[in-house]
Design an enzyme around this catalytic site. Structure first.
Site, PDB file in Angstrom:
ATOM      1  N   SER A  58      20.825   3.566  52.670  1.00 54.82           N
ATOM      2  CA  SER A  58      20.822   4.911  53.252  1.00 54.82           C
ATOM      3  C   SER A  58      20.908   4.869  54.773  1.00 54.82           C
ATOM      4  O   SER A  58      21.670   5.634  55.366  1.00 54.82           O
ATOM      5  CB  SER A  58      19.608   5.714  52.792  1.00 54.82           C
ATOM      6  OG  SER A  58      18.477   4.915  52.764  1.00 54.82           O
ATOM      7  N   GLU A  95      16.374  11.858  57.196  1.00 54.56           N
ATOM      8  CA  GLU A  95      15.578  11.509  56.004  1.00 54.56           C
ATOM      9  C   GLU A  95      14.367  12.428  55.879  1.00 54.56           C
ATOM     10  O   GLU A  95      14.035  12.891  54.796  1.00 54.56           O
ATOM     11  CB  GLU A  95      15.102  10.054  56.079  1.00 54.56           C
ATOM     12  CG  GLU A  95      16.231   9.078  56.151  1.00 54.56           C
ATOM     13  CD  GLU A  95      16.229   8.043  55.035  1.00 54.56           C
ATOM     14  OE1 GLU A  95      15.475   8.189  54.054  1.00 54.56           O
ATOM     15  OE2 GLU A  95      17.013   7.091  55.166  1.00 54.56           O
ATOM     16  N   GLY A 126      16.588  -1.774  48.054  1.00 56.90           N
ATOM     17  CA  GLY A 126      15.684  -2.028  49.182  1.00 56.90           C
ATOM     18  C   GLY A 126      16.404  -2.692  50.346  1.00 56.90           C
ATOM     19  O   GLY A 126      15.790  -3.365  51.167  1.00 56.90           O
ATOM     20  N   LEU A 127      17.730  -2.527  50.415  1.00 58.98           N
ATOM     21  CA  LEU A 127      18.507  -3.137  51.503  1.00 58.98           C
ATOM     22  C   LEU A 127      18.996  -2.078  52.493  1.00 58.98           C
ATOM     23  O   LEU A 127      19.913  -2.319  53.273  1.00 58.98           O
ATOM     24  CB  LEU A 127      19.698  -3.908  50.929  1.00 58.98           C
ATOM     25  CG  LEU A 127      19.344  -5.090  50.031  1.00 58.98           C
ATOM     26  CD1 LEU A 127      20.603  -5.704  49.419  1.00 58.98           C
ATOM     27  CD2 LEU A 127      18.577  -6.143  50.817  1.00 58.98           C
ATOM     28  N   SER A 128      18.392  -0.897  52.408  1.00 55.73           N
ATOM     29  CA  SER A 128      18.687   0.163  53.375  1.00 55.73           C
ATOM     30  C   SER A 128      20.114   0.661  53.336  1.00 55.73           C
ATOM     31  O   SER A 128      20.745   0.846  54.380  1.00 55.73           O
ATOM     32  CB  SER A 128      18.425  -0.326  54.796  1.00 55.73           C
ATOM     33  OG  SER A 128      17.141  -0.068  55.122  1.00 55.73           O
ATOM     34  N   ASP A 143      14.539   0.810  59.436  1.00 62.09           N
ATOM     35  CA  ASP A 143      15.870   0.642  58.843  1.00 62.09           C
ATOM     36  C   ASP A 143      16.960   1.118  59.797  1.00 62.09           C
ATOM     37  O   ASP A 143      17.982   0.451  59.988  1.00 62.09           O
ATOM     38  CB  ASP A 143      15.959   1.428  57.526  1.00 62.09           C
ATOM     39  CG  ASP A 143      14.860   1.037  56.563  1.00 62.09           C
ATOM     40  OD1 ASP A 143      14.205   0.001  56.794  1.00 62.09           O
ATOM     41  OD2 ASP A 143      14.640   1.763  55.583  1.00 62.09           O
ATOM     42  N   HIS A 152       5.687  -1.690  55.458  1.00 63.51           N
ATOM     43  CA  HIS A 152       4.841  -0.488  55.564  1.00 63.51           C
ATOM     44  C   HIS A 152       4.016  -0.513  56.846  1.00 63.51           C
ATOM     45  O   HIS A 152       2.925   0.059  56.896  1.00 63.51           O
ATOM     46  CB  HIS A 152       3.940  -0.330  54.328  1.00 63.51           C
ATOM     47  CG  HIS A 152       4.729   0.018  53.097  1.00 63.51           C
ATOM     48  ND1 HIS A 152       5.117   1.307  52.813  1.00 63.51           N
ATOM     49  CD2 HIS A 152       5.248  -0.758  52.112  1.00 63.51           C
ATOM     50  CE1 HIS A 152       5.819   1.311  51.684  1.00 63.51           C
ATOM     51  NE2 HIS A 152       5.919   0.070  51.247  1.00 63.51           N
ATOM     52  N   THR A 153       4.527  -1.171  57.847  1.00 62.77           N
ATOM     53  CA  THR A 153       3.871  -1.169  59.155  1.00 62.77           C
ATOM     54  C   THR A 153       4.610  -0.252  60.136  1.00 62.77           C
ATOM     55  O   THR A 153       4.023   0.175  61.119  1.00 62.77           O
ATOM     56  CB  THR A 153       3.839  -2.597  59.748  1.00 62.77           C
ATOM     57  OG1 THR A 153       5.134  -3.176  59.565  1.00 62.77           O
ATOM     58  CG2 THR A 153       2.805  -3.464  59.063  1.00 62.77           C
ATOM     59  N   ASP A 154       5.883   0.035  59.859  1.00 63.51           N
ATOM     60  CA  ASP A 154       6.661   0.759  60.891  1.00 63.51           C
ATOM     61  C   ASP A 154       6.110   2.152  61.158  1.00 63.51           C
ATOM     62  O   ASP A 154       5.993   2.571  62.302  1.00 63.51           O
ATOM     63  CB  ASP A 154       8.179   0.775  60.590  1.00 63.51           C
ATOM     64  CG  ASP A 154       8.578   1.451  59.306  1.00 63.51           C
ATOM     65  OD1 ASP A 154       7.691   1.762  58.476  1.00 63.51           O
ATOM     66  OD2 ASP A 154       9.792   1.685  59.117  1.00 63.51           O
TER      67      ASP A 154
HETATM   68  C1  GLA Z   1      11.477   1.857  53.571  1.00 63.40           C
HETATM   69  C2  GLA Z   1      11.416   2.769  54.798  1.00 63.40           C
HETATM   70  C3  GLA Z   1      11.034   1.980  56.046  1.00 63.40           C
HETATM   71  C4  GLA Z   1       9.793   1.127  55.816  1.00 63.40           C
HETATM   72  C5  GLA Z   1       9.887   0.348  54.505  1.00 63.40           C
HETATM   73  C6  GLA Z   1       8.598  -0.338  54.156  1.00 63.40           C
HETATM   74  O1  GLA Z   1      12.524   0.954  53.707  1.00 63.40           O
HETATM   75  O2  GLA Z   1      12.647   3.410  54.998  1.00 63.40           O
HETATM   76  O3  GLA Z   1      10.862   2.859  57.136  1.00 63.40           O
HETATM   77  O4  GLA Z   1       8.634   1.912  55.866  1.00 63.40           O
HETATM   78  O5  GLA Z   1      10.247   1.174  53.413  1.00 63.40           O
HETATM   79  O6  GLA Z   1       8.306  -1.333  55.081  1.00 63.40           O
END
Ligand code: GLA
Length: 393
Positions: free
Chosen positions: A135, A167, A131-133, A179, A39-41
């Site tokens: 998408s 997105e 949570g492995l992206s 991601d 949650h820093t991006d």
């Molecule tokens: C999701 C979002 C990212 C990032 C994370 C948390 O994966 O797609 O952009 O904010 O949550 O770090």
């Protein structure tokens, strides 16, 4: 085109069955883990993700018209749209197609647009909702395929941005860029230190000489709250910056160092204060983690993972009972050096730093404990790193 590997041949033959012709290219993009920097991006901060060998493939052949047709081998479903018509609503089970359609439309709105459409067949080994992206892997693989079909090139950062735009505007998640940048720039054997303000990317080698590896443990749950709470957290951070910039020259939470935090925190109401505190300290943890990786100090890496988890749980409040339990069960296992929840939160996976000789013990202990507590079997993957988007097969 002759395909050199088994799964490429299989995808190509399924493509031929569906569309009555061979695909002309296959593109791939990886899923990702994130070591630290959660949650820093979207706060212009630092992140430290790594591409993984679970990936999405997109087989493609250009079409003469402006239609895009996409089918998924995983989902056994398909979707077709005309780039010149308005996007239309779709049932929940076809939600995955929003990422594809969003990507196509974003690329087509650029100058020059896509010109023509394409036939696509996708297949993925990235588990969804973990949570492995999955998408971003889909967006980037499809984006590369569509660009190729259109005979267009795009700077790599722009490809990542197009995924993020898809997105924001078509899926409704105001995600950051971590991601998509990882799906594009990942490098085998390395994590990527990404500065989300400048978009500078520095590969940092995984300390190979250390007998430790990374394991992802998928909780198998994804609580409803995930998407709305994500946007809400982002709004809370923006509100924090708004308040702070009245009294100081703060453009983002990135501008605040932990040493200066006591000066700022009194200006903020709760819960905004805790949200911002997480971001400020999480950025510092990314820097420390990189230093620990370079020094091969795995114990310190482990402590930073645990500190990140505590902050996500207590300050950012994006964890949940299942994730907290998985972290605790992992830490009760000898040979586990650190663990934390990973990604957006409210479900998905934990990331665990595990000594190589403790891998089996880790799987057994965590699986048993989680089954007993929640009646669910966690899905555990030992992470292998991978390169970013590319042509395949
Ligand atoms: C999701 C979002 C990212 C990032 C994370 C948390 O994966 O797609 O952009 O904010 O949550 O770090």
């Amino acid at each position: 085109m002759s395909w050199t590997n088994e799964s490429a041949r299989e995808l190509a033959s399924q493509f031929a069955r569906r569309y009555g012709r061979e695909p002309e290219r296959i593109f791939r993009a990886p899923g990702r883990i994130n070591l630290v920097g959660e949650h820093t991006d979207y706060n212009q901060g630092l992140v430290l993700p790594m591409g993984i060998a679970l990936e999405t493939l997109a087989a493609v052949a250009p079409r003469a018209d402006r239609t895009v047709e996409v089918a998924s081998l995983n989902r056994r479903s398909q979707w077709r749209f005309d780039l010149d018509a308005e996007p239309c609503a779709r049932p929940t089970e076809l939600r995955w197609t929003l990422y594809v359609e969003g990507m196509a439309r974003v690329l087509d709105q650029q100058t020059p647009g896509l010109g023509r459409g394409a036939d696509l067949l996708v297949h993925s080994t990235v588990p969804e909702g973990a949570g492995l992206s999955s998408s971003a892997a889909l967006e980037i693989a499809v984006g590369a395929a569509l660009l190729w079909a259109a005979g267009r090139r795009l700077p790599e950062r722009e490809l990542a941005r197009a995924g993020q735009q898809a997105e924001h505007h078509y899926v409704g998640t105001r995600c950051g860029l971590m991601d998509q940048l990882t799906a594009v720039f990942a490098r085998r054997g390395h994590a990527l230190l990404i500065d989300c303000r400048t978009l500078e990317i520095e590969p940092v080698a995984w300390p190979r000489e250390e007998p430790v590896g990374l394991a992802v443990c998928n909780s198998g749950v994804k609580h409803e709250l995930a998407s709305s709470a994500y946007n809400q957290r982002r709004a809370e951070c923006e509100r924090g910056v708004e308040i702070l910039c009245r009294s100081d020259r703060i453009a983002s939470l990135r501008d605040i160092e932990p040493n200066d935090w006591p000066r700022y925190e009194t200006l903020l109401p709760e819960p905004i204060r805790r949200r911002c505190r997480h971001v400020v300290y999480e950025n510092a943890r990314v820097r420390s983690f990189v230093a620990a990786m370079r020094a091969a100090d795995v114990e310190h890496m482990g402590r930073l993972l645990l500190a990140s988890h505590a902050s996500l749980r207590d300050d950012y409040e994006v964890s949940c009972a299942e994730l907290d339990f998985l972290v605790e069960a992992a830490m009760n296992t000898p040979g586990v050096i650190g663990a934390r929840m990973m990604g957006g939160g409210f479900g998905g996976s934990t990331i665990n730093l595990v000594r190589r000789d403790a891998q089996e013990r880790f799987v057994n202990a965590v699986t048993d404990a989680y089954r007993r507590a929640f009646g669910l079997t966690p899905e555990i993957h030992f992470v292998e790193s991978a390169d970013g988007v590319g042509e395949w097969g």
